[in-house]
Write an enzyme that holds these catalytic residues in place. Structure first.
Site, short mmCIF file in Angstrom:
data_model
loop_
_atom_site.label_atom_id
_atom_site.label_comp_id
_atom_site.label_asym_id
_atom_site.label_seq_id
_atom_site.Cartn_x
_atom_site.Cartn_y
_atom_site.Cartn_z
N THR A 28 0.83 -1.21 0.00
CA THR A 28 0.00 0.00 0.00
C THR A 28 0.86 1.26 0.00
OG1 THR A 28 -1.71 -1.19 1.22
CG2 THR A 28 -1.86 1.21 1.21
N TYR A 120 -2.61 -11.06 2.16
CA TYR A 120 -2.60 -9.67 2.63
C TYR A 120 -4.05 -9.24 2.87
CZ TYR A 120 -1.50 -4.58 2.41
OH TYR A 120 -1.37 -3.24 2.66
N LYS A 150 -0.61 -11.03 6.43
CA LYS A 150 -0.42 -9.64 6.81
C LYS A 150 -1.80 -9.12 7.15
CE LYS A 150 1.41 -5.19 5.27
NZ LYS A 150 0.33 -4.23 5.14
N GLY A 176 -0.71 -5.12 10.80
CA GLY A 176 -0.55 -3.96 9.92
C GLY A 176 -1.20 -2.67 10.37
N ASP A 178 -0.41 0.05 12.81
CA ASP A 178 0.75 0.39 13.64
C ASP A 178 0.36 0.90 15.03
OD1 ASP A 178 1.59 -0.08 11.08
OD2 ASP A 178 2.86 1.68 10.94
N GLU A 179 -0.72 1.70 15.09
CA GLU A 179 -1.10 2.30 16.36
C GLU A 179 -1.72 1.30 17.34
OE1 GLU A 179 -4.28 3.55 13.26
OE2 GLU A 179 -2.16 3.02 13.34
#
Length: 286
Positions: A28, A120, A150, A176, A178-179
């Site tokens: 992405t 993914y 993923k 995937g 991140d936060e």
């Protein structure tokens, strides 16, 4: 246009400055689905070439709307020595159930029979609601090279069920979002693939070390500070173009503009994002 000449510098930066030794190419953040087949091949070749003896894993995303294009990219990734391939679900003419999705994935994976295969999963962009827990049931029978997922979704219940049901298979679950990585680590993910690790890789590695120790209070500090930055930039409008802008001012490597229909980050965004990132005081004193 793609700029192959910076990838050598990019690899060295990731390894030496961010302690990142695994990359996910043409996904992405790399705008893989906006690139031509030829461009995707050129990028894959350059990453594998420049990563030789420096990177541990170079996973190439080979997903496409066209099955034949995806198969061609899979064969190419195998030929150049990629560590793995990944495939996103087709998202215009969509599979409507698990069997249709597996049939598509199997046709791609079979073109690279010696290469580990990853699905993914990114429903916010594909609109595909097939749960991964359901997808994984018996998947090795159809795709012997299946290695993992993923998982780019906030559905931690689905993720937890995947991990709970498939512990014996030793699949890799790479998170995937991140936060929310710390939450995913708590339920057993093996790693992460995300855009922020381009410029916050070292901080994230320190969070991973704290989690393993375990020093959860320290791990939370890193996650909260990453979240504080992302919460700030999301309110300004944060996408691939803005990620490129942040990576450019952090690394000094020109990441360039995005390809239409995406448009470049504004100067106002860059000024505000840089000020915010500079203001954060990390636990390691940086």
């Amino acid at each position: 246009q793609i700029n192959l000449s910076v990838i050598h510098q990019y690899v060295d930066y990731l390894v030496s400055e961010q302690n990142v030794k695994n990359v996910f190419v043409n996904g992405t953040t790399g705008e893989g689905l906006s690139l031509s087949t030829q461009e995707r091949k050129q990028l894959a070749e350059e990453w594998v070439c420049q990563g030789k003896d420096k990177l541990d894993h170079v996973i190439i995303h080979v997903g496409a709307l066209s099955l034949t294009e995806s198969q061609e990219l899979a064969r190419h990734a195998a030929a150049i020595g990629a560590s793995g391939i990944a495939v996103i679900a087709p998202f215009f003419f969509k599979p409507t159930n698990k069997d249709e999705l597996i049939a598509f994935l199997q046709k791609v994976a079979s073109e690279a029979p010696a290469v580990p295969f990853y699905y993914y999963h990114i429903p916010p962009l594909t609109g595909l609601k097939i749960r991964v827990e359901e997808l994984l049931d018996g998947i090795k029978e159809w795709i012997p090279t299946f290695q993992g997922v993923k998982f780019s979704d906030t559905d931690l219940l689905d993720l937890a069920q995947c991990i709970n049901k498939n512990e014996r298979e030793q699949f890799a679950f790479l998170y995937g979002v991140d936060e929310q990585l710390l939450s995913a680590l708590a339920i057993g993910v093996n790693g992460a693939v995300g855009s922020t690790y381009n410029y916050l890789g070292r901080k994230t590695n320190l969070m991973l070390q704290a989690f393993v120790k375990p020093d959860l209070a320290l791990a939370r500090k890193y996650q909260f500070l990453t979240g504080e930055f992302l919460n700030f930039v999301i309110k300004l409008g944060f996408g691939v173009a803005q990620t490129k802008a942040v990576m450019t001012f952090v690394s000094g490597i020109p990441m360039g503009p995005p390809r239409l229909p995406l448009v470049d980050a504004s100067e106002e965004f860059i000024v505000k994002a840089k000020a915010k990132l500079d203001s954060i005081v990390w636990p390691d004193g940086d």
